[in-house]
Design a protein around this motif. Structure first.
Motif, PDB file in Angstrom:
ATOM      1  N   ASP A   1      45.263  34.741  49.971  1.00 52.92           N
ATOM      2  CA  ASP A   1      46.000  35.616  49.044  1.00 52.92           C
ATOM      3  C   ASP A   1      45.127  36.701  48.395  1.00 52.92           C
ATOM      4  OD1 ASP A   1      48.687  35.830  48.745  1.00 52.92           O
ATOM      5  OD2 ASP A   1      48.888  34.249  47.258  1.00 52.92           O
ATOM      6  N   ILE A   2      44.002  36.994  48.999  1.00 57.86           N
ATOM      7  CA  ILE A   2      43.107  38.029  48.461  1.00 57.86           C
ATOM      8  C   ILE A   2      42.983  39.137  49.502  1.00 57.86           C
ATOM      9  CG2 ILE A   2      40.764  38.559  47.675  1.00 57.86           C
ATOM     10  CD1 ILE A   2      40.590  35.637  46.715  1.00 57.86           C
TER      11      ILE A   2
ATOM     12  N   GLU B   1      41.695  44.457  44.067  1.00 58.35           N
ATOM     13  CA  GLU B   1      42.727  43.945  43.160  1.00 58.35           C
ATOM     14  C   GLU B   1      44.070  44.608  43.449  1.00 58.35           C
ATOM     15  OE1 GLU B   1      42.388  41.526  40.811  1.00 58.35           O
ATOM     16  OE2 GLU B   1      40.315  41.249  41.471  1.00 58.35           O
ATOM     17  N   GLU B   2      45.133  43.832  43.331  1.00 61.43           N
ATOM     18  CA  GLU B   2      46.501  44.337  43.462  1.00 61.43           C
ATOM     19  C   GLU B   2      47.274  43.933  42.196  1.00 61.43           C
ATOM     20  OE1 GLU B   2      47.997  44.323  47.876  1.00 61.43           O
ATOM     21  OE2 GLU B   2      47.082  42.373  47.424  1.00 61.43           O
ATOM     22  N   THR B   3      46.955  44.555  41.094  1.00 59.43           N
ATOM     23  CA  THR B   3      47.537  44.180  39.802  1.00 59.43           C
ATOM     24  C   THR B   3      49.052  44.354  39.769  1.00 59.43           C
ATOM     25  OG1 THR B   3      47.038  46.380  38.948  1.00 59.43           O
ATOM     26  CG2 THR B   3      45.428  44.653  38.507  1.00 59.43           C
TER      27      THR B   3
ATOM     28  N   LEU C   1      51.077  43.269  41.733  1.00 55.27           N
ATOM     29  CA  LEU C   1      51.705  42.043  42.236  1.00 55.27           C
ATOM     30  C   LEU C   1      51.593  40.864  41.278  1.00 55.27           C
ATOM     31  CD1 LEU C   1      50.529  42.013  45.976  1.00 55.27           C
ATOM     32  CD2 LEU C   1      52.714  42.800  45.055  1.00 55.27           C
ATOM     33  N   ASP C   2      50.823  41.001  40.205  1.00 54.48           N
ATOM     34  CA  ASP C   2      50.526  39.853  39.337  1.00 54.48           C
ATOM     35  C   ASP C   2      51.776  39.128  38.840  1.00 54.48           C
ATOM     36  OD1 ASP C   2      47.848  40.281  39.701  1.00 54.48           O
ATOM     37  OD2 ASP C   2      47.524  41.240  37.753  1.00 54.48           O
ATOM     38  N   ASP C   3      52.745  39.859  38.291  1.00 54.32           N
ATOM     39  CA  ASP C   3      53.944  39.217  37.753  1.00 54.32           C
ATOM     40  C   ASP C   3      54.740  38.506  38.841  1.00 54.32           C
ATOM     41  OD1 ASP C   3      53.295  40.128  35.249  1.00 54.32           O
ATOM     42  OD2 ASP C   3      54.621  41.872  35.336  1.00 54.32           O
TER      43      ASP C   3
ATOM     44  N   LYS D   1      53.611  37.315  41.739  1.00 52.52           N
ATOM     45  CA  LYS D   1      52.878  36.152  42.243  1.00 52.52           C
ATOM     46  C   LYS D   1      53.096  34.939  41.342  1.00 52.52           C
ATOM     47  CE  LYS D   1      48.998  38.016  44.870  1.00 52.52           C
ATOM     48  NZ  LYS D   1      47.531  38.123  44.919  1.00 52.52           N
ATOM     49  N   GLU D   2      53.210  35.179  40.028  1.00 52.49           N
ATOM     50  CA  GLU D   2      53.405  34.067  39.086  1.00 52.49           C
ATOM     51  C   GLU D   2      54.715  33.335  39.330  1.00 52.49           C
ATOM     52  OE1 GLU D   2      52.970  35.482  35.085  1.00 52.49           O
ATOM     53  OE2 GLU D   2      50.926  36.180  35.441  1.00 52.49           O
TER      54      GLU D   2
ATOM     55  N   ASP E   1      55.923  45.265  48.573  1.00 50.61           N
ATOM     56  CA  ASP E   1      55.404  44.436  47.477  1.00 50.61           C
ATOM     57  C   ASP E   1      55.923  43.004  47.546  1.00 50.61           C
ATOM     58  OD1 ASP E   1      54.039  46.637  46.614  1.00 50.61           O
ATOM     59  OD2 ASP E   1      55.177  46.916  44.760  1.00 50.61           O
TER      60      ASP E   1
END
Length: 195
Positions: free
Chosen positions: A107-108, A117-119, A121-123, A125-126, A158
């Motif tokens: 996943d990196i 970094e793919e910020t 996608l953060d929300d 991915k959670e 995304d």
């Protein structure tokens, strides 16, 4: 016998014709400017499907800047519209640029061997619960190329588990890019700049 009174004129009629002619000229100019802007500078699209969620949702309308890539080259993580087939245009995110190598592992994202970094996608991915958000792959495995050739980009949606993108359709020729997605404008409650 001659009259000393001035000849009668009909100012209302002349004013009405003048106003109509002025309005016709104004509307013609507005239509021409609108055609130029829509044809050469900006256009709008309706997004269908879930491949760009949560960044862009199904049914949202977006404004696309068609002029941007006439002036500058595409950048990593730009949201673009491109001609995927003769009948369909897709919206995806640029991940790889000419000369890049790409690998996903655990996943990196690795670009040219370095973690990227793919910020954005953060929300998402959670909330994802089913293993890897982006399955492992290398550029060579999915495209047959060891690095992205000149004139092409590598794109992903995304919503990585539900996207037809460069992993399936291959590299995207830069000449097929319509423009950069800038703004969602419909529904009105979701107006926002895209990044």
């Amino acid at each position: 016998m001659e009259s000393n009174t001035p000849e009668a004129t009909f100012p209302e009629k002349r004013t009405w014709k003048t106003a109509l002619w002025s309005l016709t000229k104004l509307l013609t100019v507005v239509v021409i400017i609108g055609v130029i802007i829509r044809g050469f500078l900006f256009t709008n699209y309706i997004v269908y499907g879930q491949s760009m969620m949560p960044t862009i949702n199904d049914g949202e309308r977006i404004i696309v800047n068609k002029l941007d890539y006439e002036l500058v080259t595409p950048s990593r993580f730009d949201l673009i519209i491109f001609h995927a087939t003769e009948e369909s245009d897709y919206i995806k995110r640029i991940i790889g640029l000419p000369g890049d190598t790409i690998e996903y592992k655990n996943d990196i994202l690795y670009i040219n061997g370095k973690v990227q970094e793919e910020t954005f996608l953060d929300d998402f991915k959670e909330t994802h619960e089913n293993g890897l958000f982006t399955d492992d792959f290398t550029l060579e495995q999915v495209t047959g190329e060891s690095e992205i050739p000149e004139g092409y980009v590598f794109v992903l949606g995304d919503n990585r588990q539900n996207s037809v993108d460069s992993r399936h359709i291959g590299l995207v020729p830069i000449k097929e890019i319509v423009g950069k997605a800038n703004i969602t404008f419909w529904p009105l409650t979701n107006i926002r700049l895209l990044s």
